[in-house]
Design an enzyme around this catalytic site. Structure first.
Site, PDB file in Angstrom:
ATOM      1  N   GLU A 115       0.887  -1.173   0.000  1.00  0.00           N
ATOM      2  CA  GLU A 115       0.000   0.000   0.000  1.00  0.00           C
ATOM      3  C   GLU A 115       0.918   1.214   0.000  1.00  0.00           C
ATOM      4  O   GLU A 115       1.433   1.602   1.055  1.00  0.00           O
ATOM      5  CB  GLU A 115      -0.867  -0.003   1.268  1.00  0.00           C
ATOM      6  CG  GLU A 115      -1.813  -1.179   1.367  1.00  0.00           C
ATOM      7  CD  GLU A 115      -3.104  -0.956   0.594  1.00  0.00           C
ATOM      8  OE1 GLU A 115      -3.305   0.173   0.099  1.00  0.00           O
ATOM      9  OE2 GLU A 115      -3.889  -1.895   0.474  1.00  0.00           O
ATOM     10  N   CYS A 159      -1.988   9.423   2.187  1.00  0.00           N
ATOM     11  CA  CYS A 159      -1.637   8.811   0.897  1.00  0.00           C
ATOM     12  C   CYS A 159      -2.642   9.227  -0.168  1.00  0.00           C
ATOM     13  O   CYS A 159      -2.294   9.407  -1.325  1.00  0.00           O
ATOM     14  CB  CYS A 159      -1.551   7.307   1.030  1.00  0.00           C
ATOM     15  SG  CYS A 159      -2.976   6.582   1.837  1.00  0.00           S
TER      16      CYS A 159
END
Ligand code: NAP
Length: 471
Positions: free
Chosen positions: A228, A262
């Site tokens: 991720e 993110c």
């Protein structure tokens, strides 16, 4: 000793921690492996009460748990409270749904009576970042605990107190020893743990740099892994977007968590009919932030996580400017020693600018003007990353049409990006692979064991990989 809490608002070194000894690492892996062997035979239902209790701990102790986050990495206390409550939701979600999500799936086949059973895979190694210290842990812990995969983890060097608080909450929820073990590991030790034959899976959330390093070791030792990683998410303002909604959402999409998400909107791609109005409104929002003590409810923008992060971001902005970008807006400096980064809006970033396509992890907005929606999609896709994205358009349907054309993992249309337990989270390209949360998240580290049964062989009845000869 790399593991240390330094409060980014006060710069006080709160506490440093010893690295894990080789003996402790060995004991932890042995304990986790023994638990895996036991869990192999225990139904999912036996672990559900622990998830329920864990959710309750996060609800009952929201403020004390949130404060640990604020001191460790500087986020606003109110945002930290939100993170703690989201953790409770994730634990509750898997308590509610894990048994159903993991039940065997019957397969219709001429081979016999077939089903795909979901068994634990084994011990997992998790490597996690500092930006959402509990939420990132809960994303990996709750589903895999339900599955029956014990976890050893390395948290970010700057958030050791959060790592210990999470581990402690899991222990207090009644999880058996070995369910989740924090290890203050060096990078070399991470590689050794990944290589260890008891470890069967690796989950990393972090930067492309960290992902490349850990995925390389996981690949070398054939360990299943999920990555991720970072992103340069686009926020597209289509030609027919409702500008009142855009103006309400855009600043939050960039400034939440001091811009260190993110899936923060890092590139605002605005059709030319809205461009000037968009810039003006973003500037108004960026200039109205209140920087200060993250514990103070009046504060709206927190410091970034560390001096190093602030310096790195400044270097990136300087590089962009040297490469020809325009600083459309920079917040006036404030009188504070905290690691505040002045909210900045950059325009005129051309393709040959070294900053083009780089992830800027803080309160810096890159704004691009495009002729029309086609050009907006082309620019959104001109990125090595593909994590999230936001589209504002005149209707949900048209927005969704545009969204489907973006090469990315997740897109929200006409609304704020949010992460919820039931929604799959993850990206494509250099944003990584695999998904956390939702149904896919709980399936990442299971042994999908196929069992086909019948009373007698049937090798004459069907084709497939059956020898034609009889012996
Ligand atoms: P990072 O430097 O990659 O760190 C993440 C974790 O990886 C930390 O625990 C770090 O340890 C560890 N690590 C880094 N290099 C390593 C190596 N060579 N060997 C072993 N472990 C290593 O990332 P970050 O800068 O802290 O975090 C921000 C990044 O994470 C951004 O790019 C952001 O977009 C991304 N992110 C992605 C998601 C997602 O779900 N896709 C969510 C949140 C954040 P140390 O702290 O000791 O260096």
């Amino acid at each position: 000793m790399a593991y240390q809490t330094t409060n980014p608002y006060t710069n006080e070194v709160v506490k440093t921690y010893e690295d894990a000894t080789p003996e402790y690492v060995e004991t932890s892996l042995a304990q986790a492996q023994a638990l895996y062997k036991k869990w192999r035979n225990d139904p999912v239902a036996t672990r559900i009460p622990v998830l329920r209790k864990l959710a309750q701990i996060f609800k009952d102790e929201t403020d004390s748990l949130a404060k640990v986050l604020t001191v460790d990495m500087g986020k606003l206390f109110v945002e930290a409270q939100g993170e703690v409550l989201l953790c409770a939701e994730i634990a509750d979600y898997y308590a509610d749904h894990a048994e159903d999500l993991l039940k065997p799936r019957a397969i219709e086949t001429i081979a016999g009576e077939a089903q795909l059973e979901n068994h634990p895979l084994g011990v997992l190694m998790a490597v996690e970042p500092w930006n959402f210290p509990y939420y990132q842990m809960m994303r990996i812990f709750a589903p895999n605990f339900a599955v029956g995969d014990p976890i050893v983890f390395k948290h970010a060097a700057i958030t050791p107190a959060s790592a210990l608080a999470f581990e402690d909450a899991v222990r207090r929820a009644g999880a058996p020893a070995g369910s989740l073990t924090n290890l203050f590991l060096s990078y070399d030790q991470v590689s050794q743990v990944v290589a260890d034959k008891r470890v069967q899976g690796v989950a990393l959330t972090g930067s492309e740099r960290g992902g490349v390093a850990v995925a390389e070791v996981a690949g070398k030792y054939l360990k299943k892994n999920t990555m991720e990683l970072g992103g340069t998410d686009a926020f597209i303002v289509a030609h027919d977007a409702n500008m009142d909604d855009v103006k309400a959402v855009a600043p939050r999409a960039r400034l939440y968590n001091a811009g260190q998400v993110c899936t923060s909107s890092k590139r605002f791609i605005v059709t030319e009919n809205h461009y000037d109005e968009f810039l003006e409104s973003l500037k108004a929002a960026f200039s109205s932030v209140k920087m200060g003590d993250p514990m103070d409810p009046e504060t709206t923008l927190a410091p970034v996580n560390s001096k190093k992060a602030k310096e790195h971001l400044q270097e990136q902005v300087d590089t962009a400017l040297a490469g020809g970008a325009t600083a459309y807006y920079v917040h006036e400096p404030i009188d504070s020693d905290g690691q505040f980064f002045m909210p900045t809006i950059l325009t005129d970033i051309t393709k040959d600018n070294p900053a083009y396509g780089k992830e800027m992890f803080g309160p810096v907005a890159q704004v691009y003007k495009v002729k029309d929606d086609e050009e907006a999609i082309a620019l959104a896709n001109d990125s090595d990353y593909g994590l999230g994205g936001i589209v504002f358009a005149g209707s949900a349907e048209y927005g969704a049409e545009l969204a489907s054309r973006i090469e990315t993992g997740m897109v929200f249309v006409n609304t704020f990006f949010s992460s919820l337990p039931e929604l799959e989270f993850g990206g494509v390209k250099k944003s990584g692979f695999g998904r956390e949360l939702g149904q896919t998240g709980i399936s990442s580290f299971v042994n999908q064991e196929l069992v086909v049964k019948r009373d007698r062989p049937n090798d004459n009845e069907f084709g497939g990989l059956v020898l034609p000869h009889k012996f």
